[in-house]
Design a protein around this motif. Structure first.
Motif, PDB file in Angstrom:
ATOM      1  N   LEU A   1      61.872 151.412 -28.861  1.00 26.53           N
ATOM      2  CA  LEU A   1      61.776 151.751 -27.436  1.00 26.53           C
ATOM      3  C   LEU A   1      62.386 150.654 -26.565  1.00 26.53           C
ATOM      4  CD1 LEU A   1      58.166 153.261 -27.320  1.00 26.53           C
ATOM      5  CD2 LEU A   1      60.345 154.497 -27.190  1.00 26.53           C
ATOM      6  N   THR A   2      62.237 149.413 -26.988  1.00 22.85           N
ATOM      7  CA  THR A   2      62.839 148.299 -26.241  1.00 22.85           C
ATOM      8  C   THR A   2      64.353 148.387 -26.251  1.00 22.85           C
ATOM      9  OG1 THR A   2      60.958 146.859 -26.785  1.00 22.85           O
ATOM     10  CG2 THR A   2      63.008 145.792 -26.074  1.00 22.85           C
ATOM     11  N   ILE A   3      64.921 148.679 -27.426  1.00 23.78           N
ATOM     12  CA  ILE A   3      66.380 148.821 -27.518  1.00 23.78           C
ATOM     13  C   ILE A   3      66.856 149.985 -26.656  1.00 23.78           C
ATOM     14  CG2 ILE A   3      68.295 149.351 -29.073  1.00 23.78           C
ATOM     15  CD1 ILE A   3      66.745 147.923 -31.292  1.00 23.78           C
ATOM     16  N   GLN A   4      66.137 151.103 -26.709  1.00 20.06           N
ATOM     17  CA  GLN A   4      66.512 152.253 -25.884  1.00 20.06           C
ATOM     18  C   GLN A   4      66.469 151.900 -24.401  1.00 20.06           C
ATOM     19  OE1 GLN A   4      64.534 156.009 -26.712  1.00 20.06           O
ATOM     20  NE2 GLN A   4      64.395 155.530 -28.882  1.00 20.06           N
ATOM     21  N   GLY A   5      65.436 151.172 -23.977  1.00 20.85           N
ATOM     22  CA  GLY A   5      65.307 150.794 -22.576  1.00 20.85           C
ATOM     23  C   GLY A   5      66.444 149.904 -22.121  1.00 20.85           C
ATOM     24  N   ILE A   6      66.803 148.934 -22.951  1.00 23.78           N
ATOM     25  CA  ILE A   6      67.908 148.030 -22.602  1.00 23.78           C
ATOM     26  C   ILE A   6      69.211 148.814 -22.471  1.00 23.78           C
ATOM     27  CG2 ILE A   6      69.316 146.105 -23.425  1.00 23.78           C
ATOM     28  CD1 ILE A   6      66.777 144.990 -24.737  1.00 23.78           C
ATOM     29  N   GLU A   7      69.445 149.727 -23.410  1.00 24.68           N
ATOM     30  CA  GLU A   7      70.678 150.517 -23.356  1.00 24.68           C
ATOM     31  C   GLU A   7      70.699 151.442 -22.144  1.00 24.68           C
ATOM     32  OE1 GLU A   7      71.479 150.764 -28.196  1.00 24.68           O
ATOM     33  OE2 GLU A   7      70.513 152.410 -27.137  1.00 24.68           O
ATOM     34  N   ALA A   8      69.552 152.042 -21.829  1.00 21.16           N
ATOM     35  CA  ALA A   8      69.494 152.947 -20.680  1.00 21.16           C
ATOM     36  C   ALA A   8      69.767 152.217 -19.377  1.00 21.16           C
ATOM     37  CB  ALA A   8      68.130 153.635 -20.626  1.00 21.16           C
TER      38      ALA A   8
END
Length: 265
Positions: A78-85
């Motif tokens: 979820l952290t990686i997804q948030g950074i990418e978003a």
């Protein structure tokens, strides 16, 4: 599966590791890297990201138990997804493939060059992983750590080192998976994760510890879901997949070729 066979839990961050490597690979390709070098870059970055996440985040959390470690992979993803978003937005981007021209005709079905390459590489990876865990000293040592880490440590095996290595392998395999998925569905922070739902169902159906079971389950799910899409409704594909998994697990809780774990009491 590599992480499970070493540590006894599933990583839910593999799709996000793949997407991070794919974004960097796409930037490199846009800057002029040839496809083959982009593919190598994605696999290497996946292995590096997997190794770093396993070494510094997930494996240290194992001291609290396998469930906290598995939940940590959810947080990492979820952290990686948030950074990418936030930095790249969620709009899907096109990703290059290994080839788009027709390469093989099987009756009414025509396979592209990318289809043939992905099928060959997937088959070789299945065979390689199976031989790795059954024949190589490192693979057998990983299984020993999963079965009984304390006993494995007493005979000189480095449990933590083998677990770290499993994350490197799994990260590289995530990168390979992303290279097959992104050209078809486009690249977004959740693209590979959405596809890995089918992969997770395949491993559950076939048995977490069986490479052959996963292969058979993958073929069964692929045929079944395509029949549902062709003769029923495409919207029922996901439902039919989960229904099939549930039906099998009602009678074979360990999966088609999985083995029941015995616990001494």
């Amino acid at each position: 599966m590599v992480i499970y066979r070493t540590s006894g839990y599933v990583s839910f961050a593999q799709g996000d590791i793949a997407s991070a490597a794919l974004y960097i690979g796409l930037f490199g390709y846009s800057a002029g890297l040839p496809y083959w070098l982009t593919a190598i870059l994605v696999v290497v970055l996946g292995a590096v990201f997997g190794g770093v996440i396993g070494r510094f985040i997930v494996v240290p959390i194992e001291r609290f138990g396998r469930l906290p470690a598995a939940l940590a992979t959810v947080g990492v993803g979820l952290t990686i997804q948030g950074i990418e978003a936030v930095t790249l937005n969620t709009e899907a981007r096109g990703f290059p493939s290994a080839g788009s021209g027709p390469a093989l005709a099987l009756g009414p079905v025509t396979l592209t060059t990318a289809d043939v390459i992905s099928a060959v590489i997937s088959g070789l990876l299945f065979l390689g992983i199976g031989l790795f865990f059954s024949r190589s000293r490192t693979g057998v040592a990983m299984r020993a750590v999963n079965d009984n880490e304390a006993a494995a440590t007493h005979i000189g095996l480095s449990g933590k080192g083998l677990k770290h290595f499993s994350w490197v392998i799994a990260g590289g395999l995530a990168g390979v998976t992303g290279l097959f998925v992104a050209p078809i569905y486009g690249l977004s922070p959740t693209t590979v994760n959405a596809f890995l739902v089918f992969g997770f169902a395949t491993v559950v159906l076939g048995g977490f510890e069986s490479i052959l079971g996963a292969l058979i389950a993958g073929i069964v799910i692929g045929v079944a879901t395509n029949l549902v899409a062709a003769y029923a409704q495409p919207s029922l594909v996901t439902f039919s997949m989960y229904a099939l998994v549930l039906l099998v697990l009602l009678f074979r809780p360990a999966g088609l070729l999985g083995r029941r774990r015995l616990e001494r009491v």
